[in-house]
Structure formats: C-alpha cells, structure tokens
Design a protein around this motif. Structure first.
Motif, mmCIF file in Angstrom:
data_model
loop_
_atom_site.group_PDB
_atom_site.id
_atom_site.type_symbol
_atom_site.label_atom_id
_atom_site.label_comp_id
_atom_site.label_asym_id
_atom_site.label_seq_id
_atom_site.Cartn_x
_atom_site.Cartn_y
_atom_site.Cartn_z
ATOM 1 N N ILE A 48 0.748 -1.174 0.115
ATOM 2 C CA ILE A 48 -0.013 -0.178 0.130
ATOM 3 C C ILE A 48 0.955 1.248 0.083
ATOM 4 C CG2 ILE A 48 -1.642 1.253 1.194
ATOM 5 C CD1 ILE A 48 -2.511 -1.373 2.795
ATOM 6 N N PRO A 49 0.647 2.124 -1.013
ATOM 7 C CA PRO A 49 1.824 3.402 -1.021
ATOM 8 C C PRO A 49 1.515 4.254 -0.001
ATOM 9 C CG PRO A 49 0.031 3.085 -3.226
ATOM 10 C CD PRO A 49 0.024 1.823 -2.192
ATOM 11 N N GLY A 50 2.236 4.935 0.784
ATOM 12 C CA GLY A 50 1.876 5.819 1.884
ATOM 13 C C GLY A 50 0.894 6.717 1.325
ATOM 14 N N GLU A 51 0.940 7.397 -0.012
ATOM 15 C CA GLU A 51 -0.141 8.391 -0.306
ATOM 16 C C GLU A 51 -1.257 8.095 -0.348
ATOM 17 O OE1 GLU A 51 2.639 7.104 -1.684
ATOM 18 O OE2 GLU A 51 4.026 9.004 -1.941
#
Length: 268
Positions: free
Chosen positions: A110-113
């Motif tokens: 899961i990308p932090g953004e």
C-alpha cells in the motif's frame, strides 16, 4: 589488479563527492561575486558570514532541533516496536501467526500516499494536528522493519532458545539477553535507516503542521529557498547546515550501517 580496483574506487568516490564538495565551497563564497567560469566558484575570497546570518537570522536551528527530536523518537520507538513484533512472528507460537505475517507484508503493497486522507482525518479527530505527536505516531508503523528483523530472528536456532527456557529463562529474558545482542547489526541498520527516513520525511509533516515553530527541516528549507531564489550562496549554506547531522551520523556508525545493510540485503 588491486591497484586498478583502488583507482576505480577512488575515482567513483570522488565522483559521488563532487556535489558535496561543490556545495561546501559555494557555501563559503561571498554574496554578489561575479561568476564567469566554473573555476570562479573555487577562487577566494571566502567567508563564513552567510553561515552566521542564516544561523542567527532564521529559524533553521529551531527546525533542525525539531527534526532531530522527531527522528530520534521515531527511530527508537520504531526499532523497539518492530523488534518485538518481529520476535513474536518468528519465535512465539500463537494462532493466526501466518495471517498476521502476511498482514504485515501487505503493508508494503500500500503506497503511503493512498493512506494520507484517512490518516489526516484520524489525526484531526484525535487532535494530533500541529503537534509532535501528530508527526511521530503515524511514522511508527514500519512493515519493512518488522520483516527484516523477523528474518534475522529466524536465523537464531530454536534449540538455543529452548535450552534457555529449560534453565528457567522467560520470553522477555530471551528477547533482551539473547536475541537482541545477536541481531545488533540488523537493529543498527534499521535504526539508521529509520532515522534517515524520518529526517527526510516531507509529505505528512507538510500536511499536518501549519505552525512554523514546529516545522522540520524538509518543510523549512523550501521556505528559505523561496526567499533566496536569485542567490546561490544562502541556499548552499542552508543545505550544508542541514546535511551535518546525517554526515556525522554516517561517519560514527559507518561500520554498523554497511554491515547491517549487507547482511539484510536492503537496497538503497
């Protein structure tokens, strides 16, 4: 062939050091100097007056103190949490352990953004915005640290831990007296990498902090850069000062960083 390897190594090291050398040289130039060729950057006169101006006339030292405080707290708490989680996933039997491991592993996908909006809403509801807690707490979840440390703990023979348990040693004693000392290189590498990651963190502090007294360096430096857009010396001074803690950190812990990274297989 050894001399050839040394020549190539020195040449590569110098190549990577050129930006740092140029930054340091430009930072001690006098403002308003006429620059015609590249060599003019390296010609005297030199002065440290701009350093004094930046250190006394801006909030850079305050921002650096904020960055150090946040990075140290995040580093210590992240390593402690990741070490305990990794030890539990590696050596303590419990139900759904495999599921928990894959849940942690999924955190890397899961990308932090993608979590910024719900994270901001949660921080707002918990009144964590514009506070050190609001910067520190979201940074403590580090799936990569848990996975790397678990891989190190997996390498410790179970027979060793079982023999200590038979002698009356509890889980906490095994963890603190046996496991942690044996995995010191991994702990050191994760601590340094976590410190650097927190030091360079920009997006979340930028969204959660509006009080300039709480700014960290990645937030404060662009503010100063916008004021000195037509000048080379002051931006270089700001970057030189901001680079000092990381350089000192690497010089002091160079062996631990290199050993830990080489053993864990972490890639930059």
């Amino acid at each position: 062939m050894k001399w050839l390897y040394r020549i190539v190594s020195v040449a590569m090291a110098f190549l990577f050091a050129i930006p740092l050398i140029w930054m340091l040289v430009v930072s001690i130039k006098q403002e308003g100097m006429k620059i015609i060729t590249v060599l003019d950057w390296f010609k005297p006169p030199f002065s440290f007056a701009v350093y004094h101006e930046i250190l006394t006339g801006t909030k850079l030292t305050n921002w650096m103190g904020n960055s150090i405080l946040v990075a140290v707290i995040v580093m210590v708490l992240t390593v402690i949490i990741a070490a305990m989680a990794g030890f539990a996933l590696s050596k303590i039997p419990f139900r759904y352990k495999t599921f928990m491991f894959f849940l942690v592993l999924a955190g890397l996908l899961i990308p932090g953004e993608a979590t910024i909006i719900p994270l901001y809403q949660v921080a707002k509801d918990m009144h964590l915005l514009n506070s050190y807690r609001g910067i520190i707490i979201p940074a403590l979840a580090s799936p990569i640290a848990v996975i790397v440390l678990k891989s190190f703990f997996d390498g410790i023979p179970n027979d060793l831990l079982e023999s200590i348990q038979m002698d009356g040693g509890g889980i906490w004693k095994i963890f603190t007296r046996i496991v942690l000392p044996l995995t010191r290189p991994a702990l050191a590498s994760m601590a340094i990498l976590t410190f650097i990651g927190s030091w360079n963190n920009f997006l979340w502090p930028f969204l959660s902090i509006t009080n300039d007294n709480l700014f960290t360096l990645p937030m404060g430096i662009p503010t100063l850069m916008s004021q000195y857009s037509e000048d080379y010396v002051k931006p270089m001074v700001v970057n030189a000062i901001a680079s000092v803690p990381i350089i000192v950190l690497f010089v002091i812990f160079e062996k631990q960083i290199v050993k830990g990274i080489s053993m864990s297989g972490i890639k930059g």
